[in-house]
Scaffold this motif. Structure first.
Motif, PDB file in Angstrom:
ATOM      1  N   VAL A 110       0.859  -1.178   0.000  1.00  0.00           N
ATOM      2  CA  VAL A 110       0.000   0.000   0.000  1.00  0.00           C
ATOM      3  C   VAL A 110       0.898   1.233   0.000  1.00  0.00           C
ATOM      4  CG1 VAL A 110      -1.760   1.301   1.263  1.00  0.00           C
ATOM      5  CG2 VAL A 110      -1.894  -1.190   1.141  1.00  0.00           C
ATOM      6  N   PHE A 111       0.537   2.186  -0.851  1.00  0.00           N
ATOM      7  CA  PHE A 111       1.310   3.406  -1.021  1.00  0.00           C
ATOM      8  C   PHE A 111       0.426   4.623  -0.777  1.00  0.00           C
ATOM      9  CE2 PHE A 111       3.182   0.153  -3.657  1.00  0.00           C
ATOM     10  CZ  PHE A 111       4.549   0.341  -3.512  1.00  0.00           C
ATOM     11  N   GLY A 112       1.055   5.712  -0.424  1.00  0.00           N
ATOM     12  CA  GLY A 112       0.375   7.002  -0.307  1.00  0.00           C
ATOM     13  C   GLY A 112       0.627   7.821  -1.560  1.00  0.00           C
ATOM     14  N   ARG A 113       0.537   7.202  -2.702  1.00  0.00           N
ATOM     15  CA  ARG A 113       0.797   7.836  -4.000  1.00  0.00           C
ATOM     16  C   ARG A 113       0.242   6.948  -5.104  1.00  0.00           C
ATOM     17  NH1 ARG A 113       6.846   7.005  -6.007  1.00  0.00           N
ATOM     18  NH2 ARG A 113       5.734   7.138  -7.946  1.00  0.00           N
ATOM     19  N   THR A 114       0.172   7.479  -6.301  1.00  0.00           N
ATOM     20  CA  THR A 114      -0.271   6.674  -7.436  1.00  0.00           C
ATOM     21  C   THR A 114       0.905   5.870  -7.988  1.00  0.00           C
ATOM     22  OG1 THR A 114       0.198   8.451  -8.997  1.00  0.00           O
ATOM     23  CG2 THR A 114      -2.044   8.344  -8.117  1.00  0.00           C
ATOM     24  N   MET A 115       0.584   4.826  -8.711  1.00  0.00           N
ATOM     25  CA  MET A 115       1.577   4.024  -9.421  1.00  0.00           C
ATOM     26  C   MET A 115       1.441   4.329 -10.909  1.00  0.00           C
ATOM     27  SD  MET A 115       3.340   2.049  -7.386  1.00  0.00           S
ATOM     28  CE  MET A 115       3.362   3.327  -6.151  1.00  0.00           C
ATOM     29  N   HIS A 116       2.539   4.426 -11.590  1.00  0.00           N
ATOM     30  CA  HIS A 116       2.500   4.685 -13.028  1.00  0.00           C
ATOM     31  C   HIS A 116       1.927   3.476 -13.763  1.00  0.00           C
ATOM     32  CE1 HIS A 116       4.636   8.440 -12.725  1.00  0.00           C
ATOM     33  NE2 HIS A 116       5.499   7.853 -11.912  1.00  0.00           N
ATOM     34  N   PRO A 117       0.967   3.678 -14.664  1.00  0.00           N
ATOM     35  CA  PRO A 117       0.324   2.545 -15.347  1.00  0.00           C
ATOM     36  C   PRO A 117       1.274   1.724 -16.215  1.00  0.00           C
ATOM     37  CG  PRO A 117      -0.579   4.650 -16.104  1.00  0.00           C
ATOM     38  CD  PRO A 117       0.378   4.948 -15.011  1.00  0.00           C
ATOM     39  N   GLU A 118       2.388   2.305 -16.633  1.00  0.00           N
ATOM     40  CA  GLU A 118       3.310   1.532 -17.459  1.00  0.00           C
ATOM     41  C   GLU A 118       4.056   0.452 -16.660  1.00  0.00           C
ATOM     42  OE1 GLU A 118       5.428   5.358 -16.263  1.00  0.00           O
ATOM     43  OE2 GLU A 118       3.518   4.923 -17.213  1.00  0.00           O
ATOM     44  N   LEU A 119       3.901   0.437 -15.347  1.00  0.00           N
ATOM     45  CA  LEU A 119       4.517  -0.608 -14.528  1.00  0.00           C
ATOM     46  C   LEU A 119       3.789  -1.941 -14.646  1.00  0.00           C
ATOM     47  CD1 LEU A 119       5.254   1.406 -11.262  1.00  0.00           C
ATOM     48  CD2 LEU A 119       6.912   0.632 -12.978  1.00  0.00           C
ATOM     49  N   TYR A 120       2.582  -1.925 -15.207  1.00  0.00           N
ATOM     50  CA  TYR A 120       1.730  -3.114 -15.251  1.00  0.00           C
ATOM     51  C   TYR A 120       1.171  -3.348 -16.630  1.00  0.00           C
ATOM     52  CZ  TYR A 120       1.820  -2.343 -10.288  1.00  0.00           C
ATOM     53  OH  TYR A 120       2.248  -2.158  -9.019  1.00  0.00           O
ATOM     54  N   HIS A 121       0.795  -4.578 -16.851  1.00  0.00           N
ATOM     55  CA  HIS A 121       0.009  -4.918 -18.038  1.00  0.00           C
ATOM     56  C   HIS A 121      -1.440  -4.954 -17.563  1.00  0.00           C
ATOM     57  CE1 HIS A 121      -0.694  -6.695 -21.993  1.00  0.00           C
ATOM     58  NE2 HIS A 121      -1.647  -7.375 -21.378  1.00  0.00           N
ATOM     59  N   LEU A 122      -2.243  -3.985 -17.973  1.00  0.00           N
ATOM     60  CA  LEU A 122      -3.626  -3.879 -17.521  1.00  0.00           C
ATOM     61  C   LEU A 122      -4.546  -4.717 -18.400  1.00  0.00           C
ATOM     62  CD1 LEU A 122      -3.812  -0.026 -16.881  1.00  0.00           C
ATOM     63  CD2 LEU A 122      -3.230  -1.832 -15.265  1.00  0.00           C
ATOM     64  N   HIS A 123      -5.455  -5.450 -17.753  1.00  0.00           N
ATOM     65  CA  HIS A 123      -6.416  -6.273 -18.478  1.00  0.00           C
ATOM     66  C   HIS A 123      -7.828  -5.704 -18.426  1.00  0.00           C
ATOM     67  CE1 HIS A 123      -3.580  -9.459 -19.332  1.00  0.00           C
ATOM     68  NE2 HIS A 123      -3.135  -9.340 -18.091  1.00  0.00           N
ATOM     69  N   LYS A 124      -8.229  -5.184 -17.288  1.00  0.00           N
ATOM     70  CA  LYS A 124      -9.558  -4.579 -17.125  1.00  0.00           C
ATOM     71  C   LYS A 124      -9.412  -3.361 -16.222  1.00  0.00           C
ATOM     72  CE  LYS A 124     -12.120  -8.009 -18.865  1.00  0.00           C
ATOM     73  NZ  LYS A 124     -13.321  -8.157 -19.539  1.00  0.00           N
ATOM     74  N   THR A 125     -10.224  -2.334 -16.477  1.00  0.00           N
ATOM     75  CA  THR A 125     -10.178  -1.120 -15.679  1.00  0.00           C
ATOM     76  C   THR A 125     -11.597  -0.616 -15.443  1.00  0.00           C
ATOM     77  OG1 THR A 125      -8.030  -0.454 -16.563  1.00  0.00           O
ATOM     78  CG2 THR A 125      -9.389   1.288 -15.645  1.00  0.00           C
ATOM     79  N   ARG A 126     -11.805  -0.094 -14.261  1.00  0.00           N
ATOM     80  CA  ARG A 126     -13.069   0.568 -13.935  1.00  0.00           C
ATOM     81  C   ARG A 126     -12.752   1.853 -13.186  1.00  0.00           C
ATOM     82  NH1 ARG A 126     -17.947  -1.375  -9.921  1.00  0.00           N
ATOM     83  NH2 ARG A 126     -19.185   0.501 -10.199  1.00  0.00           N
ATOM     84  N   ARG A 127     -13.412   2.927 -13.566  1.00  0.00           N
ATOM     85  CA  ARG A 127     -13.261   4.220 -12.885  1.00  0.00           C
ATOM     86  C   ARG A 127     -14.547   4.525 -12.123  1.00  0.00           C
ATOM     87  NH1 ARG A 127      -8.754   6.853 -14.487  1.00  0.00           N
ATOM     88  NH2 ARG A 127      -7.838   6.209 -16.461  1.00  0.00           N
ATOM     89  N   ILE A 128     -14.385   5.084 -10.936  1.00  0.00           N
ATOM     90  CA  ILE A 128     -15.523   5.439 -10.095  1.00  0.00           C
ATOM     91  C   ILE A 128     -15.367   6.892  -9.687  1.00  0.00           C
ATOM     92  CG2 ILE A 128     -16.625   5.039  -7.857  1.00  0.00           C
ATOM     93  CD1 ILE A 128     -15.598   2.095  -8.182  1.00  0.00           C
ATOM     94  N   GLU A 129     -16.429   7.658  -9.841  1.00  0.00           N
ATOM     95  CA  GLU A 129     -16.433   9.054  -9.406  1.00  0.00           C
ATOM     96  C   GLU A 129     -17.654   9.295  -8.527  1.00  0.00           C
ATOM     97  OE1 GLU A 129     -15.791  12.033 -12.390  1.00  0.00           O
ATOM     98  OE2 GLU A 129     -14.331  10.768 -13.443  1.00  0.00           O
ATOM     99  N   ARG A 130     -17.394   9.637  -7.295  1.00  0.00           N
ATOM    100  CA  ARG A 130     -18.441  10.021  -6.355  1.00  0.00           C
ATOM    101  C   ARG A 130     -18.175  11.471  -5.960  1.00  0.00           C
ATOM    102  NH1 ARG A 130     -22.510   6.135  -5.443  1.00  0.00           N
ATOM    103  NH2 ARG A 130     -22.704   6.907  -3.346  1.00  0.00           N
ATOM    104  N   THR A 131     -19.092  12.083  -5.270  1.00  0.00           N
ATOM    105  CA  THR A 131     -18.928  13.476  -4.876  1.00  0.00           C
ATOM    106  C   THR A 131     -17.679  13.664  -4.011  1.00  0.00           C
ATOM    107  OG1 THR A 131     -21.311  13.766  -4.925  1.00  0.00           O
ATOM    108  CG2 THR A 131     -20.044  15.417  -3.725  1.00  0.00           C
ATOM    109  N   ALA A 132     -17.439  12.758  -3.074  1.00  0.00           N
ATOM    110  CA  ALA A 132     -16.358  12.929  -2.098  1.00  0.00           C
ATOM    111  C   ALA A 132     -15.049  12.231  -2.475  1.00  0.00           C
ATOM    112  CB  ALA A 132     -16.822  12.423  -0.735  1.00  0.00           C
ATOM    113  N   TYR A 133     -15.051  11.341  -3.461  1.00  0.00           N
ATOM    114  CA  TYR A 133     -13.830  10.616  -3.823  1.00  0.00           C
ATOM    115  C   TYR A 133     -13.909  10.113  -5.256  1.00  0.00           C
ATOM    116  CZ  TYR A 133     -16.536   6.339  -2.983  1.00  0.00           C
ATOM    117  OH  TYR A 133     -17.484   5.347  -3.026  1.00  0.00           O
ATOM    118  N   GLU A 134     -12.761   9.661  -5.741  1.00  0.00           N
ATOM    119  CA  GLU A 134     -12.696   8.986  -7.040  1.00  0.00           C
ATOM    120  C   GLU A 134     -11.750   7.797  -6.900  1.00  0.00           C
ATOM    121  OE1 GLU A 134      -9.284  11.302  -9.538  1.00  0.00           O
ATOM    122  OE2 GLU A 134     -11.212  12.320  -9.366  1.00  0.00           O
ATOM    123  N   ALA A 135     -11.950   6.810  -7.753  1.00  0.00           N
ATOM    124  CA  ALA A 135     -11.129   5.601  -7.670  1.00  0.00           C
ATOM    125  C   ALA A 135     -10.923   5.001  -9.053  1.00  0.00           C
ATOM    126  CB  ALA A 135     -11.795   4.575  -6.757  1.00  0.00           C
TER     127      ALA A 135
END
Length: 180
Positions: free
Chosen positions: A15-40
Motif C-alpha cells: 500500500v502506497f500514499g501515492r499513485t503508481m505509473h500505469p506503465e509498470l503493469y500490463h492492464l487487463h480490465k479497468t473501472r473508474r468510479i467518481e463520487r462526490t467525495a472521492y474517485e477511484a
C-alpha cells in the motif's frame, strides 16, 4: 508481456500514499468510479490488481502483485508477502481510513476447480478477467473484483486464482472518509 499468473510464492501486497505509473503493469480490465467525495480507479493486472483511491487531498494505492515487480519505495505505507492471513489498518490525515484483510488459501484440486468454475460462471456485476492457461493446466487463472460504493466509502472484494498452485487469494479492503 506475460499473461499468465506468477507463482503464489512470488506474491506481495503493498500500500502506497501515492499513485503508481500505469506503465509498470500490463492492464487487463479497468473501472473508474467518481463520487462526490472521492474517485477511484480499479485495475486487474497481469499479477493481481491495483486500486487507486483519491479523496480529501490524499491518495491510497493498494497493489497486489509479484514481489519481483519493480515498484518504487517512496511513500510506501506497508509491504507484506501475500501468504497466510493478514489484517492492516491505516488512519490518515483528516480522518481518512483504510483497512484491509487478505489471505492466501491453498485448497485441494477438487475444491479449487469447483470454486474456479463457480467464479467464472457466476457474478457479472464486477470486473472479471480470464487469463491464458500456463500450459500445465487446461484452464487459466481468474481475477474477479467487486466494488460497493457509498457516499463516503468504497468497499472492494478481490479474488485471484492460481491454478498451478491450487491457491486462491482473497482481499477485502475499505477506503472511507469520516462522517460528514
Amino acid at each position: 508481456m506475460l499473461t499468465v499468473r506468477p507463482k503464489v510464492a512470488e506474491l506481495a501486497f503493498q500500500v502506497f500514499g501515492r499513485t503508481m505509473h500505469p506503465e509498470l503493469y500490463h492492464l487487463h480490465k479497468t473501472r473508474r468510479i467518481e463520487r462526490t467525495a472521492y474517485e477511484a480507479k480499479i485495475d486487474i493486472t497481469n499479477c493481481g490488481h491495483v486500486i487507486t483511491w483519491r479523496a480529501a487531498g490524499l491518495t491510497i494505492c493498494e497493489v497486489a502483485s509479484s514481489a519481483n515487480q519493480p515498484l518504487p519505495t517512496k511513500r510506501q505505507l506497508f509491504r507484506k508477502q501475500l501468504k497466510g492471513t493478514h489484517s492492516e489498518r491505516i488512519q490518515c490525515h483528516g480522518g481518512v481510513r483504510y483497512s484491509t484483510r487478505f489471505q492466501l488459501e491453498p485448497v485441494g484440486a477438487d475444491m479449487f476447480w469447483s470454486f474456479q468454475q463457480q467464479l467464472g460462471n457466476g457474478p457479472t456485476e464486477g470486473l472479471l478477467h480470464r487469463f491464458d492457461s500456463s500450459g500445465r493446466m487446461a484452464l487459466g487463472a481468474l481475477s474477479y473484483i467487486h466494488v460497493d460504493t457509498r457516499c463516503r466509502s468504497m468497499s472492494v472484494q478481490a479474488i485471484h486464482t492460481f491454478p498451478d498452485d491450487y491457491a486462491i487469494v482473497k482481499i477485502e479492503s475499505v477506503f472511507s472518509l469520516p462522517d460528514a
